[in-house]
Design a protein around this motif. Sequence first.
Motif, PDB file in Angstrom:
ATOM      1  N   GLY A   1     -28.092 134.323  73.010  1.00 50.28           N
ATOM      2  CA  GLY A   1     -28.516 133.052  73.573  1.00 50.28           C
ATOM      3  C   GLY A   1     -27.212 132.102  74.022  1.00 50.28           C
ATOM      4  O   GLY A   1     -27.022 131.633  75.087  1.00 50.28           O
ATOM      5  N   PHE A   2     -26.450 131.972  73.159  1.00 50.60           N
ATOM      6  CA  PHE A   2     -25.302 131.016  73.161  1.00 50.60           C
ATOM      7  C   PHE A   2     -24.480 131.884  74.201  1.00 50.60           C
ATOM      8  O   PHE A   2     -23.962 131.038  75.217  1.00 50.60           O
ATOM      9  N   VAL A   3     -24.223 133.055  74.418  1.00 51.03           N
ATOM     10  CA  VAL A   3     -23.526 133.846  75.487  1.00 51.03           C
ATOM     11  C   VAL A   3     -24.095 133.791  76.852  1.00 51.03           C
ATOM     12  O   VAL A   3     -23.375 133.206  77.763  1.00 51.03           O
ATOM     13  N   ILE A   4     -25.273 133.838  76.858  1.00 53.54           N
ATOM     14  CA  ILE A   4     -26.079 133.940  78.208  1.00 53.54           C
ATOM     15  C   ILE A   4     -25.917 132.444  78.578  1.00 53.54           C
ATOM     16  O   ILE A   4     -26.034 132.325  79.941  1.00 53.54           O
ATOM     17  N   ASN A   5     -26.306 131.435  77.850  1.00 55.49           N
ATOM     18  CA  ASN A   5     -26.392 130.074  78.261  1.00 55.49           C
ATOM     19  C   ASN A   5     -25.158 129.138  78.344  1.00 55.49           C
ATOM     20  O   ASN A   5     -25.134 128.067  78.657  1.00 55.49           O
ATOM     21  N   TYR A   6     -24.037 130.021  78.137  1.00 51.68           N
ATOM     22  CA  TYR A   6     -22.773 128.929  77.882  1.00 51.68           C
ATOM     23  C   TYR A   6     -22.233 128.464  79.099  1.00 51.68           C
ATOM     24  O   TYR A   6     -21.951 127.169  79.301  1.00 51.68           O
ATOM     25  N   ARG A   7     -22.674 129.047  80.165  1.00 50.96           N
ATOM     26  CA  ARG A   7     -22.330 128.443  81.495  1.00 50.96           C
ATOM     27  C   ARG A   7     -22.967 126.797  81.768  1.00 50.96           C
ATOM     28  O   ARG A   7     -22.681 126.156  82.278  1.00 50.96           O
ATOM     29  N   LYS A   8     -24.362 126.831  81.105  1.00 52.28           N
ATOM     30  CA  LYS A   8     -25.201 125.654  81.306  1.00 52.28           C
ATOM     31  C   LYS A   8     -24.438 124.346  80.659  1.00 52.28           C
ATOM     32  O   LYS A   8     -24.855 123.339  80.935  1.00 52.28           O
ATOM     33  N   LEU A   9     -23.505 124.919  79.765  1.00 52.86           N
ATOM     34  CA  LEU A   9     -22.883 123.560  79.255  1.00 52.86           C
ATOM     35  C   LEU A   9     -21.842 122.592  79.911  1.00 52.86           C
ATOM     36  O   LEU A   9     -21.678 121.579  79.686  1.00 52.86           O
ATOM     37  N   ASN A  10     -21.725 123.489  81.038  1.00 52.89           N
ATOM     38  CA  ASN A  10     -20.825 122.733  82.161  1.00 52.89           C
ATOM     39  C   ASN A  10     -19.514 122.328  81.619  1.00 52.89           C
ATOM     40  O   ASN A  10     -18.977 121.163  81.787  1.00 52.89           O
ATOM     41  N   LEU A  11     -18.680 123.246  80.757  1.00 52.72           N
ATOM     42  CA  LEU A  11     -17.629 122.878  80.278  1.00 52.72           C
ATOM     43  C   LEU A  11     -16.465 123.376  81.386  1.00 52.72           C
ATOM     44  O   LEU A  11     -16.684 124.645  81.820  1.00 52.72           O
ATOM     45  N   ASN A  12     -15.484 122.654  81.487  1.00 50.03           N
ATOM     46  CA  ASN A  12     -14.272 123.108  82.465  1.00 50.03           C
ATOM     47  C   ASN A  12     -12.976 122.760  82.034  1.00 50.03           C
ATOM     48  O   ASN A  12     -12.874 122.146  80.738  1.00 50.03           O
ATOM     49  N   THR A  13     -12.005 123.150  82.511  1.00 53.24           N
ATOM     50  CA  THR A  13     -10.894 122.909  82.315  1.00 53.24           C
ATOM     51  C   THR A  13     -10.199 121.603  81.903  1.00 53.24           C
ATOM     52  O   THR A  13      -9.307 121.182  81.353  1.00 53.24           O
ATOM     53  N   GLN A  14     -11.103 120.354  82.624  1.00 54.56           N
ATOM     54  CA  GLN A  14     -10.663 119.209  82.475  1.00 54.56           C
ATOM     55  C   GLN A  14     -11.035 118.410  81.044  1.00 54.56           C
ATOM     56  O   GLN A  14     -10.779 117.387  80.567  1.00 54.56           O
ATOM     57  N   HIS A  15     -12.192 119.279  80.510  1.00 48.58           N
ATOM     58  CA  HIS A  15     -12.546 118.821  79.067  1.00 48.58           C
ATOM     59  C   HIS A  15     -11.712 119.193  77.764  1.00 48.58           C
ATOM     60  O   HIS A  15     -10.986 120.156  78.049  1.00 48.58           O
TER      61      HIS A  15
ATOM     62  N   ALA B   1     -18.033 139.340  72.861  1.00 45.42           N
ATOM     63  CA  ALA B   1     -18.326 139.035  73.985  1.00 45.42           C
ATOM     64  C   ALA B   1     -16.830 138.336  74.755  1.00 45.42           C
ATOM     65  O   ALA B   1     -15.939 138.401  73.938  1.00 45.42           O
ATOM     66  N   ILE B   2     -16.787 137.849  75.824  1.00 42.19           N
ATOM     67  CA  ILE B   2     -15.710 137.530  76.579  1.00 42.19           C
ATOM     68  C   ILE B   2     -15.883 135.967  77.028  1.00 42.19           C
ATOM     69  O   ILE B   2     -17.063 135.811  77.735  1.00 42.19           O
ATOM     70  N   CYS B   3     -15.166 134.998  76.843  1.00 41.47           N
ATOM     71  CA  CYS B   3     -15.274 133.681  77.451  1.00 41.47           C
ATOM     72  C   CYS B   3     -14.073 133.426  78.583  1.00 41.47           C
ATOM     73  O   CYS B   3     -12.916 133.611  78.087  1.00 41.47           O
ATOM     74  N   LYS B   4     -14.431 133.261  79.582  1.00 43.01           N
ATOM     75  CA  LYS B   4     -13.249 132.822  80.789  1.00 43.01           C
ATOM     76  C   LYS B   4     -13.735 131.943  81.704  1.00 43.01           C
ATOM     77  O   LYS B   4     -15.123 131.674  81.719  1.00 43.01           O
ATOM     78  N   GLU B   5     -12.892 131.475  82.467  1.00 44.01           N
ATOM     79  CA  GLU B   5     -13.098 130.539  83.402  1.00 44.01           C
ATOM     80  C   GLU B   5     -13.545 130.870  84.742  1.00 44.01           C
ATOM     81  O   GLU B   5     -12.870 132.173  85.182  1.00 44.01           O
ATOM     82  N   ASP B   6     -14.445 130.432  85.562  1.00 46.38           N
ATOM     83  CA  ASP B   6     -14.386 131.142  86.942  1.00 46.38           C
ATOM     84  C   ASP B   6     -13.295 130.655  87.935  1.00 46.38           C
ATOM     85  O   ASP B   6     -12.579 129.295  87.682  1.00 46.38           O
ATOM     86  N   GLU B   7     -13.566 130.528  89.411  1.00 50.90           N
ATOM     87  CA  GLU B   7     -12.553 130.333  90.210  1.00 50.90           C
ATOM     88  C   GLU B   7     -12.725 128.595  90.233  1.00 50.90           C
ATOM     89  O   GLU B   7     -11.576 128.046  90.966  1.00 50.90           O
ATOM     90  N   PHE B   8     -13.786 128.016  89.975  1.00 52.83           N
ATOM     91  CA  PHE B   8     -13.871 126.437  90.016  1.00 52.83           C
ATOM     92  C   PHE B   8     -13.479 125.796  88.567  1.00 52.83           C
ATOM     93  O   PHE B   8     -13.652 124.566  88.664  1.00 52.83           O
ATOM     94  N   GLY B   9     -13.064 126.727  87.599  1.00 55.33           N
ATOM     95  CA  GLY B   9     -12.586 126.022  86.103  1.00 55.33           C
ATOM     96  C   GLY B   9     -13.731 125.781  85.509  1.00 55.33           C
ATOM     97  O   GLY B   9     -13.515 125.398  84.310  1.00 55.33           O
ATOM     98  N   TYR B  10     -14.845 126.303  85.730  1.00 56.42           N
ATOM     99  CA  TYR B  10     -15.790 126.385  84.439  1.00 56.42           C
ATOM    100  C   TYR B  10     -15.999 127.422  83.769  1.00 56.42           C
ATOM    101  O   TYR B  10     -15.728 128.575  84.354  1.00 56.42           O
ATOM    102  N   PHE B  11     -16.418 127.233  82.464  1.00 53.18           N
ATOM    103  CA  PHE B  11     -16.222 128.215  81.413  1.00 53.18           C
ATOM    104  C   PHE B  11     -17.602 128.986  81.434  1.00 53.18           C
ATOM    105  O   PHE B  11     -18.682 128.404  81.167  1.00 53.18           O
TER     106      PHE B  11
END
Length: 214
Positions: A14-28, A183-193
């Motif tokens: 669940g942590f992996v699937i929902n990680y994008r919902k945390l709205n964490l980006n390179t500015q944090h 799993a893999i954690c990476k940022e998208d083209e908008f800087g969100y993880f």
Amino acid sequence: MNKPHLNLMQFFDGFVINYRKLNLNTQHNRSMFTQKEINYFADLGEMLGFDSYIEDSKFDKSKNRSRPMDLAWWKWDKREDPENYHYLALHLERESLPMKDEETIEKLFSETEEGCIPNDVVGIQYVDSDERISFLNKLVLHKNKQQKSNALMVYRFFDESLQVQKVLAYHFSAEGMVVERKAICKEDEFGYFSMIFEEEFAASGVEMSCINSK
């Protein structure tokens, strides 16, 4: 009342699937990542019927003092006791500094009072590389021989060759390691993880030789 163990590897899924919902980006900053991830599990605990407390504490006999827990889930059942919690369901630690990896394990598996022995533990911590994980897992096995908790350890480190963060999860029963998942954690083209399971990352056509080597 029985103290059923939680399905901790499902928590990782669940942590992996929902990680994008945390709205964490390179500015944090690092503290914001820690705060949002702890809050995610605090909310999860409440939804599962536990009382969640951030920065709770339990007594550490080796230190002869109370030490903070990043997150604690407590189970209260009035059928068992109208005033006191029945047991400590979960102790979670989340650490960003690799230099504190052993300290994190010490906190999760510290000798404490009987009522504060966690039924389940979760550790989420950054390490310098995958070579460190084998040592830390041996330490978990050693510590858990006494505590006998259901445990999930999640290790994270940055892979320079792929420019992504690897996330390796290990589930331990009281008898030893049961399941491993990556799993893999990476940022998208908008800087969100976001996170994606290793097998999904492989299916995307990215070269996996470095990921599969340990």
